[in-house]
Design a protein around this motif. Structure first.
Motif, PDB file in Angstrom:
ATOM      1  N   UNK A 219     -77.437  99.665 -27.013  1.00  0.00           N
ATOM      2  CA  UNK A 219     -77.352  98.491 -26.138  1.00  0.00           C
ATOM      3  C   UNK A 219     -76.100  97.718 -26.509  1.00  0.00           C
ATOM      4  N   UNK A 220     -75.287  97.442 -25.503  1.00  0.00           N
ATOM      5  CA  UNK A 220     -74.022  96.709 -25.688  1.00  0.00           C
ATOM      6  C   UNK A 220     -74.088  95.393 -24.933  1.00  0.00           C
ATOM      7  N   UNK A 221     -73.267  94.460 -25.401  1.00  0.00           N
ATOM      8  CA  UNK A 221     -73.223  93.124 -24.796  1.00  0.00           C
ATOM      9  C   UNK A 221     -71.803  92.811 -24.364  1.00  0.00           C
ATOM     10  N   UNK A 222     -71.658  92.380 -23.111  1.00  0.00           N
ATOM     11  CA  UNK A 222     -70.373  91.983 -22.545  1.00  0.00           C
ATOM     12  C   UNK A 222     -70.194  90.477 -22.748  1.00  0.00           C
ATOM     13  N   UNK A 223     -69.261  90.102 -23.599  1.00  0.00           N
ATOM     14  CA  UNK A 223     -69.053  88.685 -23.910  1.00  0.00           C
ATOM     15  C   UNK A 223     -68.655  87.867 -22.684  1.00  0.00           C
ATOM     16  N   UNK A 224     -68.121  88.531 -21.662  1.00  0.00           N
ATOM     17  CA  UNK A 224     -67.721  87.821 -20.443  1.00  0.00           C
ATOM     18  C   UNK A 224     -68.916  87.539 -19.543  1.00  0.00           C
ATOM     19  N   UNK A 225     -70.014  88.240 -19.751  1.00  0.00           N
ATOM     20  CA  UNK A 225     -71.223  88.107 -18.935  1.00  0.00           C
ATOM     21  C   UNK A 225     -70.944  88.357 -17.455  1.00  0.00           C
ATOM     22  N   UNK A 226     -70.193  89.416 -17.176  1.00  0.00           N
ATOM     23  CA  UNK A 226     -69.899  89.747 -15.784  1.00  0.00           C
ATOM     24  C   UNK A 226     -71.180  90.147 -15.063  1.00  0.00           C
ATOM     25  N   UNK A 247     -65.528 103.805 -18.378  1.00  0.00           N
ATOM     26  CA  UNK A 247     -65.267 102.752 -19.355  1.00  0.00           C
ATOM     27  C   UNK A 247     -65.799 103.130 -20.740  1.00  0.00           C
ATOM     28  N   UNK A 248     -64.988 102.941 -21.770  1.00  0.00           N
ATOM     29  CA  UNK A 248     -65.393 103.179 -23.151  1.00  0.00           C
ATOM     30  C   UNK A 248     -65.700 101.824 -23.793  1.00  0.00           C
ATOM     31  N   UNK A 249     -66.972 101.546 -23.980  1.00  0.00           N
ATOM     32  CA  UNK A 249     -67.344 100.269 -24.576  1.00  0.00           C
ATOM     33  C   UNK A 249     -66.668 100.054 -25.926  1.00  0.00           C
ATOM     34  N   UNK A 250     -66.597 101.121 -26.707  1.00  0.00           N
ATOM     35  CA  UNK A 250     -66.052 100.997 -28.066  1.00  0.00           C
ATOM     36  C   UNK A 250     -64.555 100.710 -28.079  1.00  0.00           C
ATOM     37  N   UNK A 256     -69.626  94.406 -27.306  1.00  0.00           N
ATOM     38  CA  UNK A 256     -70.104  94.435 -28.689  1.00  0.00           C
ATOM     39  C   UNK A 256     -71.409  95.239 -28.734  1.00  0.00           C
ATOM     40  N   UNK A 257     -71.466  96.213 -29.624  1.00  0.00           N
ATOM     41  CA  UNK A 257     -72.709  96.969 -29.794  1.00  0.00           C
ATOM     42  C   UNK A 257     -73.715  96.097 -30.535  1.00  0.00           C
ATOM     43  N   UNK A 258     -74.901  95.931 -29.929  1.00  0.00           N
ATOM     44  CA  UNK A 258     -75.917  95.048 -30.487  1.00  0.00           C
ATOM     45  C   UNK A 258     -77.020  95.820 -31.212  1.00  0.00           C
ATOM     46  N   UNK A 259     -77.396  96.990 -30.681  1.00  0.00           N
ATOM     47  CA  UNK A 259     -78.568  97.674 -31.244  1.00  0.00           C
ATOM     48  C   UNK A 259     -78.565  99.152 -30.873  1.00  0.00           C
ATOM     49  N   UNK A 260     -79.325  99.917 -31.663  1.00  0.00           N
ATOM     50  CA  UNK A 260     -79.659 101.308 -31.350  1.00  0.00           C
ATOM     51  C   UNK A 260     -81.114 101.356 -30.896  1.00  0.00           C
ATOM     52  N   UNK A 261     -81.384 102.169 -29.898  1.00  0.00           N
ATOM     53  CA  UNK A 261     -82.757 102.359 -29.431  1.00  0.00           C
ATOM     54  C   UNK A 261     -83.154 103.802 -29.684  1.00  0.00           C
ATOM     55  N   UNK A 262     -84.208 104.016 -30.467  1.00  0.00           N
ATOM     56  CA  UNK A 262     -84.730 105.352 -30.765  1.00  0.00           C
ATOM     57  C   UNK A 262     -86.002 105.556 -29.946  1.00  0.00           C
ATOM     58  N   UNK A 263     -86.044 106.618 -29.181  1.00  0.00           N
ATOM     59  CA  UNK A 263     -87.182 106.866 -28.299  1.00  0.00           C
ATOM     60  C   UNK A 263     -87.637 108.310 -28.431  1.00  0.00           C
ATOM     61  N   UNK A 296     -71.204  88.948 -36.668  1.00  0.00           N
ATOM     62  CA  UNK A 296     -70.464  87.695 -36.785  1.00  0.00           C
ATOM     63  C   UNK A 296     -68.957  87.905 -36.693  1.00  0.00           C
ATOM     64  N   UNK A 297     -68.502  89.142 -36.843  1.00  0.00           N
ATOM     65  CA  UNK A 297     -67.076  89.440 -36.676  1.00  0.00           C
ATOM     66  C   UNK A 297     -66.664  89.341 -35.206  1.00  0.00           C
ATOM     67  N   UNK A 298     -67.657  89.479 -34.302  1.00  0.00           N
ATOM     68  CA  UNK A 298     -67.353  89.535 -32.877  1.00  0.00           C
ATOM     69  C   UNK A 298     -68.012  88.418 -32.076  1.00  0.00           C
ATOM     70  N   UNK A 299     -69.051  87.800 -32.630  1.00  0.00           N
ATOM     71  CA  UNK A 299     -69.774  86.745 -31.928  1.00  0.00           C
ATOM     72  C   UNK A 299     -69.697  85.459 -32.738  1.00  0.00           C
ATOM     73  N   UNK A 300     -69.731  84.293 -32.081  1.00  0.00           N
ATOM     74  CA  UNK A 300     -69.377  83.036 -32.754  1.00  0.00           C
ATOM     75  C   UNK A 300     -70.381  82.492 -33.748  1.00  0.00           C
ATOM     76  N   UNK A 301     -71.702  82.756 -33.555  1.00  0.00           N
ATOM     77  CA  UNK A 301     -72.667  82.080 -34.419  1.00  0.00           C
ATOM     78  C   UNK A 301     -73.945  82.897 -34.569  1.00  0.00           C
ATOM     79  N   UNK A 302     -74.682  82.603 -35.648  1.00  0.00           N
ATOM     80  CA  UNK A 302     -75.976  83.251 -35.858  1.00  0.00           C
ATOM     81  C   UNK A 302     -76.978  82.836 -34.788  1.00  0.00           C
ATOM     82  N   UNK A 303     -76.837  81.609 -34.268  1.00  0.00           N
ATOM     83  CA  UNK A 303     -77.742  81.147 -33.219  1.00  0.00           C
ATOM     84  C   UNK A 303     -77.610  82.015 -31.964  1.00  0.00           C
TER      85      UNK A 303
END
Length: 385
Positions: A219-226, A247-250, A256-263, A296-303
């Motif tokens: 799961x990836x997150x687009x900081x622009x929220x398009x 498009x290559x997210x990486x 920003x890659x947020x999580x891995x999903x194992x199914x 935190x290297x890519x997103x502004x805060x822990x909140x």
């Protein structure tokens, strides 16, 4: 801990002979061989046999060994029945299929158990165990062989599923944007390992193939929220734009890659003449988030990271269930109309539609046969004079 370790060694002695306590070795097999057969890394098994593993590891190891003992017992019953049963292959299937079904049920419980519980806890020990190790062991070890063999086929070889058996992988990644209350979330399918076998307990004519599938997706997150409209064809909203699939997210700093999903997913493939119909359901799912310190290297805060984590949890355990319903896949053509000619490298592609939040999106999922169980074609029996 001492009791758990003693139980672990006792179970291993039943399988691998006398135990040398001073050298932590067994009579019949080396530690490396035992580790491979049980699905552990050398380091993981070394901790277990040297008494330095965690309580959770010993509990899981003992539960798995107990299940293996049950599988062995059921397998012996199958062998005894094989020796007693006379007549054609279909007769053998009808007699053996209840026990085979139980064995596969045990395998399913082992795999589901590992999907849900092997990652519980955040220590390094758990991370060394591959999520799909039990699935791989179930189909690649000498202990269990769920496949239908050449000798079990009918005399006329009319058994369409037999050459489809083996390991299949995802040919290429595919991606989809999520439609939900907030924009910015994207699903990237990257890895699939599926073991397919003839499902004779359901249909003894060889027209049903069962596939046990492990998926490792992201799961990836687009900081622009398009918004989702940025990625679909506005003239046909179900169609993803080609540039989005390319498009290559990486490679894009906006993502920003947020999580891995194992199914763990259980498929059924029905072979009808030269076509294939796919259906199935999720058996187990687990999510592994990227550590906060890395994000935190890519997103502004822990909140903000905490808010994204909460939203992703809702996606995974609610909206993501739509990814697990291939009932919206179209019927597809078999790789070869002559099922005897199915071979490694053949592909099966399904055009599917995923609907989240009432928004349907089309995607294509292609399996490639990487490791075929039966490579030779069945030879019909010669008529008796």
């Amino acid at each position: 801990m001492e009791e758990l370790f003693a139980e672990f060694v006792k179970s291993l002695k039943k399988r691998y002979g006398n135990y040398d306590e001073s050298h932590h070795r067994f009579e019949k097999s080396s530690n490396s061989e035992i580790a491979r057969e049980l699905g552990y890394s050398d380091a993981q098994f070394s901790r277990l046999i040297n008494g330095s593993a965690t309580e959770g590891e010993y509990q899981r190891a003992n539960q798995n060994l107990n299940r293996l003992q049950l599988i062995d017992k059921l397998g012996n019953q199958v062998d005894k029945l094989k020796n007693k049963v006379e007549g054609g292959s279909n007769g053998r299937f009808s007699v053996l299929k209840p026990i085979l079904f139980v064995i596969l049920g045990v395998l399913l419980s082992i795999i589901g158990y590992n999907i849900f519980y092997n990652s519980s806890g955040s220590n390094q020990t758990d991370e060394e165990i591959p999520k799909d190790y039990t699935l791989k062991w179930s189909f690649e070890s000498a202990f269990v062989s769920p496949y239908t063999k050449l000798g079990q086929l009918p005399k006329n070889c009319d058994f369409p599923c037999y050459k489809y058996q083996g390991k299949w992988e995802l040919k290429k990644p595919y991606k989809l944007p999520f439609f939900r209350e907030q924009n910015g979330f994207h699903y990237l399918a990257t890895e699939v390992n599926m073991y397919a076998r003839c499902m004779t307990e359901k249909q003894d004519d060889g027209t049903v193939l069962e596939g046990y599938e492990y998926q490792k997706h992201e799961i990836w997150y687009d900081k622009r929220k398009l918004p989702i409209d940025s990625f679909v064809n506005l003239n046909n909203r179900k169609e993803i734009l080609p540039e989005y699939q390319r498009l290559k997210f990486s490679k894009d700093e906006n993502f920003v890659k947020i999580a891995y999903v194992h199914t763990f997913f259980k498929n059924e493939f029905e072979i009808v003449d030269d076509t294939i119909i796919r259906s199935g359901k999720v058996v187990g799912r687990d999510i592994k988030f990227i550590p906060t310190e890395s994000l935190l290297k890519y997103l502004p805060s822990e909140a903000e990271i905490g808010d994204l984590t909460n939203q992703i949890n809702r996606i995974v355990f609610n909206r993501l269930q739509d990814f697990s319903r291939p009932i919206d896949c179209e019927t597809t053509f078999a790789p070869n109309p002559d099922f005897h000619k199915i071979s490694e490298g053949d592909e099966i592609s399904f055009n599917c539609t995923l609907t989240t939040g009432r928004v349907p999106l089309n995607y294509e999922k292609t399996y490639v046969l990487r490791d075929q169980y039966i490579e030779n074609s069945c030879q019909p029996a010669k008529p008796e004079n």
